[in-house]
Scaffold this motif. Structure first.
Motif, short mmCIF file in Angstrom:
data_model
loop_
_atom_site.label_atom_id
_atom_site.label_comp_id
_atom_site.label_asym_id
_atom_site.label_seq_id
_atom_site.Cartn_x
_atom_site.Cartn_y
_atom_site.Cartn_z
N PRO A 197 26.14 21.42 -14.20
CA PRO A 197 24.94 22.43 -14.53
C PRO A 197 25.29 23.14 -15.56
O PRO A 197 26.71 23.35 -15.96
N GLY A 198 24.43 23.86 -16.38
CA GLY A 198 24.79 24.45 -17.63
C GLY A 198 25.23 26.03 -17.63
O GLY A 198 25.47 26.52 -18.33
N SER A 199 25.39 26.64 -16.20
CA SER A 199 25.80 27.89 -16.24
C SER A 199 27.31 27.96 -16.19
O SER A 199 28.11 26.95 -15.99
N PRO A 200 27.85 29.06 -16.90
CA PRO A 200 29.17 29.14 -17.01
C PRO A 200 30.07 28.87 -15.81
O PRO A 200 31.07 28.60 -16.04
N LYS A 201 29.54 29.58 -14.55
CA LYS A 201 30.39 29.44 -13.32
C LYS A 201 30.45 28.05 -12.83
O LYS A 201 31.23 27.60 -12.53
N ILE A 241 38.27 15.62 -26.93
CA ILE A 241 37.28 15.85 -25.93
C ILE A 241 36.16 16.20 -26.78
O ILE A 241 36.15 17.22 -27.75
N ALA A 242 34.89 15.95 -26.51
CA ALA A 242 33.82 16.42 -27.03
C ALA A 242 32.89 17.20 -26.11
O ALA A 242 32.97 16.85 -24.98
N VAL A 243 32.13 18.24 -26.56
CA VAL A 243 31.51 19.15 -25.55
C VAL A 243 29.93 18.89 -26.16
O VAL A 243 29.67 19.25 -27.35
N LEU A 244 28.96 18.67 -25.21
CA LEU A 244 27.48 18.49 -25.51
C LEU A 244 27.07 19.67 -24.34
O LEU A 244 27.02 19.36 -23.37
N THR A 245 26.05 20.36 -25.03
CA THR A 245 25.23 21.49 -24.26
C THR A 245 24.04 20.78 -24.46
O THR A 245 23.16 20.65 -25.54
N VAL A 260 29.53 17.47 -20.64
CA VAL A 260 28.05 17.70 -20.85
C VAL A 260 27.44 18.72 -19.94
O VAL A 260 27.87 18.57 -18.56
N ASN A 261 27.16 19.82 -20.44
CA ASN A 261 26.58 20.81 -19.56
C ASN A 261 25.12 21.11 -19.96
O ASN A 261 24.90 20.88 -20.86
N GLY A 262 24.53 21.21 -18.61
CA GLY A 262 23.06 21.40 -18.65
C GLY A 262 22.16 20.15 -18.61
O GLY A 262 22.63 19.09 -18.57
N GLY A 263 20.93 20.41 -17.89
CA GLY A 263 19.83 19.16 -17.72
C GLY A 263 20.21 18.52 -16.43
O GLY A 263 19.79 17.48 -16.26
N THR A 264 20.99 18.97 -15.53
CA THR A 264 21.19 18.26 -14.33
C THR A 264 20.34 18.95 -13.04
O THR A 264 20.73 18.41 -12.04
N GLY A 265 19.46 19.62 -13.23
CA GLY A 265 18.65 20.06 -12.20
C GLY A 265 17.48 19.25 -11.85
O GLY A 265 17.43 17.88 -12.41
N SER A 281 28.40 28.74 -21.92
CA SER A 281 29.01 27.47 -21.15
C SER A 281 29.77 26.57 -21.98
O SER A 281 30.88 25.92 -21.80
N GLY A 282 29.10 26.06 -23.30
CA GLY A 282 30.03 25.57 -24.09
C GLY A 282 31.32 26.06 -24.47
O GLY A 282 32.27 25.67 -24.72
#
Length: 192
Positions: free
Chosen positions: A139-143, A15-19, A77-82, A31-32
């Protein structure tokens, strides 16, 4: 409801993780960090982790590189979804999908409704598959990342989850959803 049989074998995925963030570096990327911790604790392997600015073309370039690799089975991918002008993760990913997973965004918003109320409609969580690689944007929040991983992604990337999981789509030797096809692997289903 999904379940994991006690006698089923677990198959780890790469698995790859992109913030996606204009402001965070690795020291501020909670979050990452959370996603890496959860995927590792689940028995999967982190293949690569990056942070890129909220830029449609930089996001698309990294993800395009990753979906071409055979050692990466899933991309988180986390972030940039708003909805701000800089939030372009869905626009970056959707053109790359061979198939969209509409139910992921629907289910994510269903679960988040319980914690953030109607603000959940501002989440453009999306998922899809390209070149046998699963992509999940949240979304980019840890929750939000914990919610997406714990309630949806962890189960769907677990080869033991029944009646269906996405491990069967990304691993050539994985068993398909029980009771749905006579074929024993994704390759055989494509030939049916």
């Amino acid at each position: 409801m999904s379940h994991v049989p006690v006698d089923a074998l677990f198959t780890p995925l790469g698995i790859a993780v992109l913030t996606v963030s204009d402001t965070r570096g690795f020291d501020e990327d909670g979050s990452g960090d959370l996603l890496v911790k959860h995927l590792s604790e689940s028995g999967h392997s982190l293949v690569e982790r990056r942070i890129v600015p909220d830029d449609i073309y930089q996001v698309r370039a990294v993800v395009s590189e990753w979906i071409a690799r055979t050692d990466i089975h899933a991309i988180l991918v986390n972030g940039g979804t708003g909805f701000t002008n800089r939030d372009t993760t869905p626009e970056a990913l959707i053109p790359l999908f061979d198939k969209a997973i509409e139910g992921y965004g629907e289910l994510f918003r269903h679960y988040s409704l319980k914690t953030i109320g109607t603000a959940t409609i501002q989440s453009r969580a999306v998922a899809g598959v390209a070149n046998r690689t699963m992509m999940f944007a949240m979304p980019g929040s840890p929750k939000a990342c914990a919610l997406a991983w714990d309630k949806i992604i962890a189960l769907q990337l677990d080869s033991r989850t029944r009646p269906c999981n996405f491990a069967a789509m990304v691993l050539p030797s994985a068993t398909l959803c029980s009771g749905r096809h006579k074929a024993s692997s994704f390759n055989e289903v494509e030939r049916l």
